[in-house]
Scaffold this motif. Structure first.
Motif, PDB file in Angstrom:
ATOM      1  N   MET A 259       0.868  -1.186   0.000  1.00 29.88           N
ATOM      2  CA  MET A 259       0.000   0.000   0.000  1.00 29.88           C
ATOM      3  C   MET A 259       0.904   1.236   0.000  1.00 29.88           C
ATOM      4  O   MET A 259       1.875   1.321   0.754  1.00 29.88           O
ATOM      5  CB  MET A 259      -0.896  -0.011   1.237  1.00 29.88           C
ATOM      6  CG  MET A 259      -1.908   1.124   1.269  1.00 29.88           C
ATOM      7  SD  MET A 259      -1.327   2.546   2.205  1.00 29.88           S
ATOM      8  CE  MET A 259      -2.815   3.520   2.297  1.00 29.88           C
ATOM      9  N   GLN A 260       0.627   2.173  -0.907  1.00 24.68           N
ATOM     10  CA  GLN A 260       1.420   3.393  -1.000  1.00 24.68           C
ATOM     11  C   GLN A 260       0.483   4.605  -0.921  1.00 24.68           C
ATOM     12  O   GLN A 260      -0.682   4.531  -1.343  1.00 24.68           O
ATOM     13  CB  GLN A 260       2.227   3.414  -2.290  1.00 24.68           C
ATOM     14  CG  GLN A 260       1.429   3.192  -3.546  1.00 24.68           C
ATOM     15  CD  GLN A 260       2.314   3.052  -4.779  1.00 24.68           C
ATOM     16  OE1 GLN A 260       3.508   3.303  -4.719  1.00 24.68           O
ATOM     17  NE2 GLN A 260       1.710   2.661  -5.887  1.00 24.68           N
ATOM     18  N   GLN A 261       1.008   5.731  -0.374  1.00 20.09           N
ATOM     19  CA  GLN A 261       0.195   6.931  -0.208  1.00 20.09           C
ATOM     20  C   GLN A 261       0.913   8.132  -0.827  1.00 20.09           C
ATOM     21  O   GLN A 261       2.138   8.172  -0.878  1.00 20.09           O
ATOM     22  CB  GLN A 261      -0.053   7.216   1.276  1.00 20.09           C
ATOM     23  CG  GLN A 261      -0.860   6.131   1.994  1.00 20.09           C
ATOM     24  CD  GLN A 261      -1.228   6.558   3.398  1.00 20.09           C
ATOM     25  OE1 GLN A 261      -1.864   7.605   3.613  1.00 20.09           O
ATOM     26  NE2 GLN A 261      -0.793   5.753   4.379  1.00 20.09           N
ATOM     27  N   ALA A 262       0.104   9.035  -1.284  1.00 18.62           N
ATOM     28  CA  ALA A 262       0.639  10.286  -1.851  1.00 18.62           C
ATOM     29  C   ALA A 262      -0.305  11.425  -1.452  1.00 18.62           C
ATOM     30  O   ALA A 262      -1.535  11.316  -1.624  1.00 18.62           O
ATOM     31  CB  ALA A 262       0.759  10.176  -3.361  1.00 18.62           C
TER      32      ALA A 262
ATOM     33  N   TYR B 271      -5.243  16.572   0.600  1.00 19.60           N
ATOM     34  CA  TYR B 271      -5.819  15.260   0.241  1.00 19.60           C
ATOM     35  C   TYR B 271      -4.713  14.191   0.288  1.00 19.60           C
ATOM     36  O   TYR B 271      -3.542  14.473   0.039  1.00 19.60           O
ATOM     37  CB  TYR B 271      -6.405  15.288  -1.170  1.00 19.60           C
ATOM     38  CG  TYR B 271      -7.620  16.185  -1.308  1.00 19.60           C
ATOM     39  CD1 TYR B 271      -8.903  15.669  -1.121  1.00 19.60           C
ATOM     40  CD2 TYR B 271      -7.470  17.535  -1.645  1.00 19.60           C
ATOM     41  CE1 TYR B 271     -10.011  16.499  -1.249  1.00 19.60           C
ATOM     42  CE2 TYR B 271      -8.571  18.356  -1.766  1.00 19.60           C
ATOM     43  CZ  TYR B 271      -9.846  17.826  -1.570  1.00 19.60           C
ATOM     44  OH  TYR B 271     -10.931  18.631  -1.701  1.00 19.60           O
ATOM     45  N   ARG B 272      -5.140  12.991   0.648  1.00 19.06           N
ATOM     46  CA  ARG B 272      -4.209  11.853   0.604  1.00 19.06           C
ATOM     47  C   ARG B 272      -4.835  10.756  -0.266  1.00 19.06           C
ATOM     48  O   ARG B 272      -6.046  10.486  -0.177  1.00 19.06           O
ATOM     49  CB  ARG B 272      -3.946  11.281   1.995  1.00 19.06           C
ATOM     50  CG  ARG B 272      -2.989  12.114   2.815  1.00 19.06           C
ATOM     51  CD  ARG B 272      -2.609  11.434   4.138  1.00 19.06           C
ATOM     52  NE  ARG B 272      -3.764  11.071   4.935  1.00 19.06           N
ATOM     53  CZ  ARG B 272      -4.170   9.821   5.163  1.00 19.06           C
ATOM     54  NH1 ARG B 272      -3.492   8.811   4.634  1.00 19.06           N
ATOM     55  NH2 ARG B 272      -5.245   9.575   5.908  1.00 19.06           N
ATOM     56  N   LEU B 273      -4.013  10.196  -1.070  1.00 17.31           N
ATOM     57  CA  LEU B 273      -4.470   9.125  -1.973  1.00 17.31           C
ATOM     58  C   LEU B 273      -3.800   7.810  -1.538  1.00 17.31           C
ATOM     59  O   LEU B 273      -2.576   7.696  -1.561  1.00 17.31           O
ATOM     60  CB  LEU B 273      -4.098   9.456  -3.424  1.00 17.31           C
ATOM     61  CG  LEU B 273      -4.763   8.606  -4.509  1.00 17.31           C
ATOM     62  CD1 LEU B 273      -6.280   8.799  -4.511  1.00 17.31           C
ATOM     63  CD2 LEU B 273      -4.202   8.971  -5.888  1.00 17.31           C
ATOM     64  N   GLY B 274      -4.598   6.838  -1.100  1.00 14.71           N
ATOM     65  CA  GLY B 274      -4.075   5.522  -0.723  1.00 14.71           C
ATOM     66  C   GLY B 274      -4.297   4.525  -1.861  1.00 14.71           C
ATOM     67  O   GLY B 274      -5.431   4.339  -2.323  1.00 14.71           O
ATOM     68  N   VAL B 275      -3.223   3.886  -2.294  1.00 12.03           N
ATOM     69  CA  VAL B 275      -3.293   2.970  -3.437  1.00 12.03           C
ATOM     70  C   VAL B 275      -2.709   1.614  -3.014  1.00 12.03           C
ATOM     71  O   VAL B 275      -1.563   1.555  -2.535  1.00 12.03           O
ATOM     72  CB  VAL B 275      -2.529   3.527  -4.660  1.00 12.03           C
ATOM     73  CG1 VAL B 275      -2.618   2.538  -5.828  1.00 12.03           C
ATOM     74  CG2 VAL B 275      -3.081   4.893  -5.055  1.00 12.03           C
ATOM     75  N   TRP B 276      -3.524   0.561  -3.186  1.00 16.55           N
ATOM     76  CA  TRP B 276      -3.053  -0.805  -2.910  1.00 16.55           C
ATOM     77  C   TRP B 276      -2.605  -1.465  -4.229  1.00 16.55           C
ATOM     78  O   TRP B 276      -3.359  -1.431  -5.218  1.00 16.55           O
ATOM     79  CB  TRP B 276      -4.172  -1.647  -2.297  1.00 16.55           C
ATOM     80  CG  TRP B 276      -4.351  -1.389  -0.808  1.00 16.55           C
ATOM     81  CD1 TRP B 276      -3.922  -2.173   0.204  1.00 16.55           C
ATOM     82  CD2 TRP B 276      -5.017  -0.283  -0.198  1.00 16.55           C
ATOM     83  NE1 TRP B 276      -4.256  -1.640   1.426  1.00 16.55           N
ATOM     84  CE2 TRP B 276      -4.936  -0.460   1.205  1.00 16.55           C
ATOM     85  CE3 TRP B 276      -5.641   0.878  -0.694  1.00 16.55           C
ATOM     86  CZ2 TRP B 276      -5.467   0.445   2.112  1.00 16.55           C
ATOM     87  CZ3 TRP B 276      -6.175   1.780   0.218  1.00 16.55           C
ATOM     88  CH2 TRP B 276      -6.089   1.560   1.603  1.00 16.55           C
ATOM     89  N   THR B 277      -1.411  -1.992  -4.224  1.00 20.85           N
ATOM     90  CA  THR B 277      -0.871  -2.628  -5.437  1.00 20.85           C
ATOM     91  C   THR B 277      -0.764  -4.146  -5.231  1.00 20.85           C
ATOM     92  O   THR B 277      -0.587  -4.627  -4.097  1.00 20.85           O
ATOM     93  CB  THR B 277       0.520  -2.070  -5.772  1.00 20.85           C
ATOM     94  OG1 THR B 277       1.435  -2.406  -4.725  1.00 20.85           O
ATOM     95  CG2 THR B 277       0.468  -0.561  -5.952  1.00 20.85           C
ATOM     96  N   GLU B 278      -0.881  -4.858  -6.325  1.00 22.18           N
ATOM     97  CA  GLU B 278      -0.719  -6.323  -6.318  1.00 22.18           C
ATOM     98  C   GLU B 278       0.180  -6.732  -7.470  1.00 22.18           C
ATOM     99  O   GLU B 278       0.043  -6.213  -8.582  1.00 22.18           O
ATOM    100  CB  GLU B 278      -2.066  -7.028  -6.468  1.00 22.18           C
ATOM    101  CG  GLU B 278      -2.767  -7.307  -5.164  1.00 22.18           C
ATOM    102  CD  GLU B 278      -3.943  -8.256  -5.338  1.00 22.18           C
ATOM    103  OE1 GLU B 278      -4.216  -8.641  -6.492  1.00 22.18           O
ATOM    104  OE2 GLU B 278      -4.585  -8.602  -4.333  1.00 22.18           O
ATOM    105  N   SER B 279       1.092  -7.672  -7.164  1.00 22.27           N
ATOM    106  CA  SER B 279       1.946  -8.256  -8.208  1.00 22.27           C
ATOM    107  C   SER B 279       1.685  -9.763  -8.240  1.00 22.27           C
ATOM    108  O   SER B 279       1.796 -10.442  -7.212  1.00 22.27           O
ATOM    109  CB  SER B 279       3.428  -7.995  -7.911  1.00 22.27           C
ATOM    110  OG  SER B 279       3.691  -6.611  -7.857  1.00 22.27           O
ATOM    111  N   THR B 280       1.316 -10.263  -9.381  1.00 22.20           N
ATOM    112  CA  THR B 280       1.073 -11.707  -9.546  1.00 22.20           C
ATOM    113  C   THR B 280       1.832 -12.191 -10.768  1.00 22.20           C
ATOM    114  O   THR B 280       2.156 -11.415 -11.669  1.00 22.20           O
ATOM    115  CB  THR B 280      -0.430 -12.011  -9.738  1.00 22.20           C
ATOM    116  OG1 THR B 280      -0.899 -11.332 -10.901  1.00 22.20           O
ATOM    117  CG2 THR B 280      -1.239 -11.567  -8.532  1.00 22.20           C
TER     118      THR B 280
END
Length: 468
Positions: free
Chosen positions: A173-176, A185-194
């Motif tokens: 999970m990364q935030q900007a 404002y804060r943007l939370g982004v969850w990433t997945e690698s498969t």
């Protein structure tokens, strides 16, 4: 134990088979568990290795891709806030497909440059996006399921790559944060690698090659031991049956002449026999006949004990036409017709006594076990002589034919004592034939019945051809 000892052989053998199958099934189950555990360990080791390599080969390209992706996502969110509506990022997939092509190609080139990862399909996606404004949180994207299911934004790879067999190799999970219109404002982004490696099963089994080979050899060896043990039991049972039959036949064969001799001896002791010289002579002839019969039985047993150890005496040219005439006369004395066919001028160089003994034994079997005419045919086939005696009786069943020339073997009959014999005749004939550099062959006669053929070399000196 007492119950087991009281069981018949079929019962004991069935119990042995059941126990052996149970042991074999247990061995197979243990091997299966061993292989299943080894497969799990090898799969984990392979996946760990791939994950480590993924962190080295394409990581720089993935980081660049993620950086561009976050910029595009933030630009889309800012544009939505400025327009006074809730930002909609669901349409970003087309934007990513157009604008991230160069970064995507860099990831694919990095994968192709690694021999382990060359055929691996890699997928990097945003599975969840939440916009924070103070204490307020708005979910802009929420991909349901795992491994980047429906609703995710795919930066590299495709939706089709994300199969049920794909492995998740990274999740974070990364935030900007960014200011806009006096707000933070804060943007939370969850990433997945498969990743999905189509040949991963083959690669894992390749790592297990020695374990699989060892398990297969162990199971094969256990199976072979069981089979050999059962065959040995069958052979021992057959030997025991033959030995028992031989003892019974021997007792029966000796009982008759001994009983007759006993009767003659008692008769000789009577006053009438002592007074009548003619009757005494007849009784002595009968006694001599019974003693001769006992002697022949003993000779058969001794001959079988000696086997093929012997010497060929008196090798000379033998006129086979004369041998055929002698056999015809012998059959006639037994009340049977012998139809003879001998190639003109056929002569063999051999031991006449052994040759005659073999043919007389074969003829005696045909007389004892069959009815009707008997055929005799002496022919030459190249450098061999084929001396055949055939009958028109019932053919010997196929299951007994491999044992015809075994010591003490007799083809089972409804009443084994109706026909005299110890099961030594064909065995001795085959041994005697070997001394003559020949062999005896049995086939079912084309006209029905049995055909025994003594095959000899014409000159009697060449080594025997054992085929046929």
């Amino acid at each position: 134990m007492r119950l087991y000892l009281g069981m018949s052989f079929p019962g004991k053998f069935g119990l042995l088979i059941a126990g052996s199958l149970l042991v074999f099934a247990g061995l197979c189950w243990m091997q299966y568990r061993l292989l299943a555990g080894t497969h799990r360990l090898e799969k984990a080791a392979w996946l760990r290795l791939v994950t480590e390599r993924m962190g080295l080969a394409p990581q720089a390209a993935v980081d660049s891709l993620n950086h561009r992706g976050m910029q595009l996502l933030m630009d889309s969110v800012k544009a939505g806030i400025r327009s006074g509506r809730m930002p909609d990022v669901s349409g970003m997939q087309g934007v990513y497909n157009r604008l991230l092509r160069r970064e995507n190609d860099a990831v694919l080139r990095a994968l192709a440059g690694d021999s382990l990862l060359r055929n691996t399909r890699y997928r990097f996606s945003y599975s969840r996006v939440i916009l924070y404004n103070g204490l307020q949180a708005d979910t802009l994207l929420n991909g349901s399921g795992s491994n980047g299911a429906i609703g995710s934004l795919v930066l590299t790879g495709s939706g089709g790559d994300n199969t049920a067999a794909a492995f998740q190799v990274g999740q974070s999970m990364q935030q900007a944060g960014f200011p806009l219109d006096g707000k933070i404002y804060r943007l939370g982004v969850w990433t997945e690698s498969t990743l999905d490696a189509p040949g991963w099963q083959r690669l894992v089994f390749k790592r297990m090659a020695f374990t699989l080979a060892g398990s297969a050899l162990l199971i094969a060896a256990a199976l072979a031991i069981f089979v050999l043990a059962f065959l040995a039991i069958f052979r021992q049972k057959r030997v025991a049956d033959i030995t028992t039959d031989f003892a019974n036949n021997m007792t029966h064969e000796l009982k008759t002449p001994l009983s007759a001799a006993g009767v003659v001896v008692r008769s000789l002791r009577t006053p009438e026999a002592m007074a009548d010289q003619v009757w005494t002579a007849e009784l002595l002839d009968q006694l001599e006949k019974q003693l001769g019969r006992i002697g022949r039985i003993m000779d058969s047993v001794m001959g079988s004990a000696l086997g093929a150890q012997g010497t060929i005496f008196g090798l000379r040219a033998v006129n086979l036409q004369e041998v055929a005439e002698d056999l015809r006369e012998l059959a006639k004395q037994s009340g049977r017709e012998l139809i003879c066919s001998v190639d003109e001028g056929l002569t063999g160089y051999t031991d006449p006594d052994r040759l005659t003994g073999i043919l007389v034994n074969l003829l005696d079997n045909a007389i004892k076990y069959t009815e009707g005419p008997i055929s005799l045919r002496f022919t030459r086939a190249g450098r061999e002589m084929h001396l055949s005696i055939g009958d028109r009786g019932p053919a010997i069943p196929h299951r007994y034919r491999p044992y015809l020339f075994d010591k003490f073997f007799r083809v089972p009959q409804p009443d084994a004592h109706d026909v005299k014999g110890l099961g030594l005749g064909l065995y001795i004939c085959q041994q005697q034939a070997a001394l003559l550099n020949g062999r005896i062959r049995y086939v079912e006669s084309p006209d029905g019945g049995n055909l025994f053929t003594l095959i000899l070399k014409v000159n009697g000196t060449s080594d025997t051809d054992r085929r046929g």
